[in-house]
Design a protein around this motif. Sequence first.
Motif, short mmCIF file in Angstrom:
data_model
loop_
_atom_site.label_atom_id
_atom_site.label_comp_id
_atom_site.label_asym_id
_atom_site.label_seq_id
_atom_site.Cartn_x
_atom_site.Cartn_y
_atom_site.Cartn_z
N ASP A 26 6.16 48.35 43.34
CA ASP A 26 6.94 47.44 42.69
C ASP A 26 8.19 47.06 43.28
O ASP A 26 8.55 47.75 44.31
N GLU A 30 14.81 46.94 38.23
CA GLU A 30 15.08 45.74 37.47
C GLU A 30 16.57 45.64 36.99
O GLU A 30 17.05 46.50 36.68
N HIS A 266 4.39 52.12 40.30
CA HIS A 266 3.82 52.55 39.06
C HIS A 266 2.26 52.88 39.52
O HIS A 266 1.74 52.53 40.46
N LYS A 402 11.82 50.42 27.45
CA LYS A 402 12.15 49.90 28.59
C LYS A 402 13.36 50.01 29.30
O LYS A 402 13.78 50.35 30.18
N GLU A 426 2.39 49.16 35.48
CA GLU A 426 3.18 48.13 35.36
C GLU A 426 3.19 47.36 34.13
O GLU A 426 4.13 47.13 33.65
N ASP A 427 1.89 47.14 33.67
CA ASP A 427 1.72 46.44 32.58
C ASP A 427 2.20 47.26 31.16
O ASP A 427 2.83 46.52 30.41
N PHE A 429 5.01 49.00 31.37
CA PHE A 429 6.26 49.01 31.21
C PHE A 429 6.60 47.60 30.80
O PHE A 429 7.63 47.55 29.89
N LYS A 430 5.99 46.79 31.31
CA LYS A 430 6.51 45.27 30.60
C LYS A 430 5.91 45.06 29.27
O LYS A 430 6.87 44.50 28.56
N ASN A 431 5.39 45.99 28.54
CA ASN A 431 4.95 46.09 26.91
C ASN A 431 5.98 46.79 26.11
O ASN A 431 5.52 46.98 24.99
#
Length: 711
Positions: A26, A30, A266, A402, A426-427, A429-431
């Motif tokens: 990744d 962020e 990830h 997060k 990664e999904d 983490f995004k959720n």
Amino acid sequence: MVKFKSRPSTPNGKPAKRPRMAYMEDSDEERTPVKAGKKNLESPKKRMKSAAPVSGKQHAIQEQRKLLPIAQGRDALIHEIRENDVTVLIGETGSGKTTQIPQYLLESGLAGKGMIAVTQPRRVAATSLANRVAEEKNTEVGKLVGYSVRFDETSSEATRIKYVTDGMLVRELLSDPILSRYSVIIVDEAHERTLRTDILMANLKAIQQKRNKPTDRKGKGPAAALSPLKIVIMSATLDAEKFSSFYNKAKILYVKGRQHPVTIYHTATSQADYVDSALRTFFQIHTDRPPGDVLIFLPGQEDIEGLSSSIQLYANRLPQATPGVLLCPLYAALPPGQQTKIFSPTPKGMRKCILATNIAETSITIPGVKYVIDTGKCKEKRYIARSVGSGFDTLLTRDITKSSAMQRAGRAGREGPGFCFRLYTEDAFKNMPLSAEPEIRRCTLTASLLQLKCLGQDLEELEFMDKPDEENILSALAALYILGALDDKKALTKNGRDMAFLPLEPYLARVVLAARELGCVREILDIVSVLSSNSKLFFDSADQRDAALEARTKFRHSSGDHFTILNVVRSFDEIAKTETNAGKKDWCHKTYLNFRCLTEAVAIRTQLKEVCERMKIDWTASCGDNEQPVLRSLVRGLVQNAAFLQPDGSYKQVMGPSIVKIHPGSVLCDKKIPAIIYDELVYTTNIYARGVSAVPRSFIAEVPVLNHRKA
């Protein structure tokens, strides 16, 4: 996909047969841009005011302080705090805010003659930070810089900077409702939103209004006698607007941290076993990657101990040319002496592996960490209310937020470029939710409600950032009524005030007060001291469980776990009369008892004896071999945790709907007892009662609230 070059090796030098981990690379960590309107404290670098002339190690420490990012904004920061009653400070990881701001305020004279309190959610952070700042000020802990955590305080009249857990500062409100000794209170890690932090922030808002109120014309107002109170709310995340709004649009400041780039990986697929995945990932790093210490985030102590054993087992099988592994656990129950091990330089030819809970996310900086392995899990305390006055706390393993994920990754970039290996996709983490639900919405409120009652406050009416759940409030009120801390009009009783004075959970405090009436305080203090320890008394490993049970047979008591604890403490006291510290450790090792728990319990008991003396409670009162006074005392505090045997062998709560089973680790696990009391419920595949004693039904019937119910 990122492929690792090699795998952990076995003694014969061949790759171990553990499957490799696959990651998707990744971008760097962020970052959320700072919103417009925030004041940035990255002003031109200015020289710090130094203390007395120093040399050698002290000179190096002072030079390090000058290089911290926050040093660049020192004067601007002091100016803003001087000009504003409340300041919300957002400081990135590595900025130095927690150690430096208290020193800046002291050096500038902003604190006047008062103290500066710096609150921490965890005792590990409070003690380690006090040690670090004391070192920077070239003094011993307990003098200019001190700390106060539950059952352990090191401070003096000379203390000006005091690191305290938020719970200890809330307790100080009981004896000093306006916190008159403090000129500045810094609430650190406010984003964690612990229950006691929320209660403290609500009270600070009211206290400041009293203390900062202008004097009347005759000079008789509060400000005539007390210095104004400055409040600094510090957070490591950009969740500042809510704090600012709560404190009437307080000024928000931003300090950039020292964060090197962190490359994040990830997993390509979800991992069913996060401990096994962490094990394999560690050895891929250890055998494939350049030097640098590894920090592994795990949910709890059991996971840490299990993974530590596995890593050690595999490390011992690596070829001799492979660097050694220095394992360093870090969790809340770890003694201060063992916590300092993580800060020591890594020996030559070794790689340090720190296995930590989320206490390593913020506050403390661990030098040398280049790699982070994030399991994506944490333990979260949650109160499950089953009915009014009935419920239980449970520690649930859950996915992190997060915000936590970003904090964990940031640990790898403190001293140079780092790497973070996330054991989730990664999904996933995004959720993740951005932040955790505040504790005030998910934890039992019994102890906090009692403290607030002692302050003349009603939890229902206090202004909080987030209102607590009404069902939890009703449950806490009912619990305090059952314990005799409140009357039927919700007013505080004398027993309630005495319970709050004891530094114990309300139910244990009620047990002590009952022991005062029944003449068995000595025995009860032995028991509640162990129950108040942060560590477990008994520990077993799967391969030694039978040996441990056999070794502890001599402590087992027919009435259950509480008298078994009492037998252990009495035996430990006898050993302590003749043995050195090493001898006591050896005895604990042979009997499979936790030395750490027992030494902590002895310290807690000493403090409780001092509190009893102040309360005019005779702690020497003993019932000898008579079991009944001890059991009656326990019932008085644990009456909500009473259950009766059912025909199918399970137990039904006396005050609640739950069907429970006796925990397999209990002395009474294979017994059929007509009535039991227990310390807590643990929810796994079933609801298990832990810390169980057999009691006559008549003892439960004696409790006044049950008689009222019958009437």
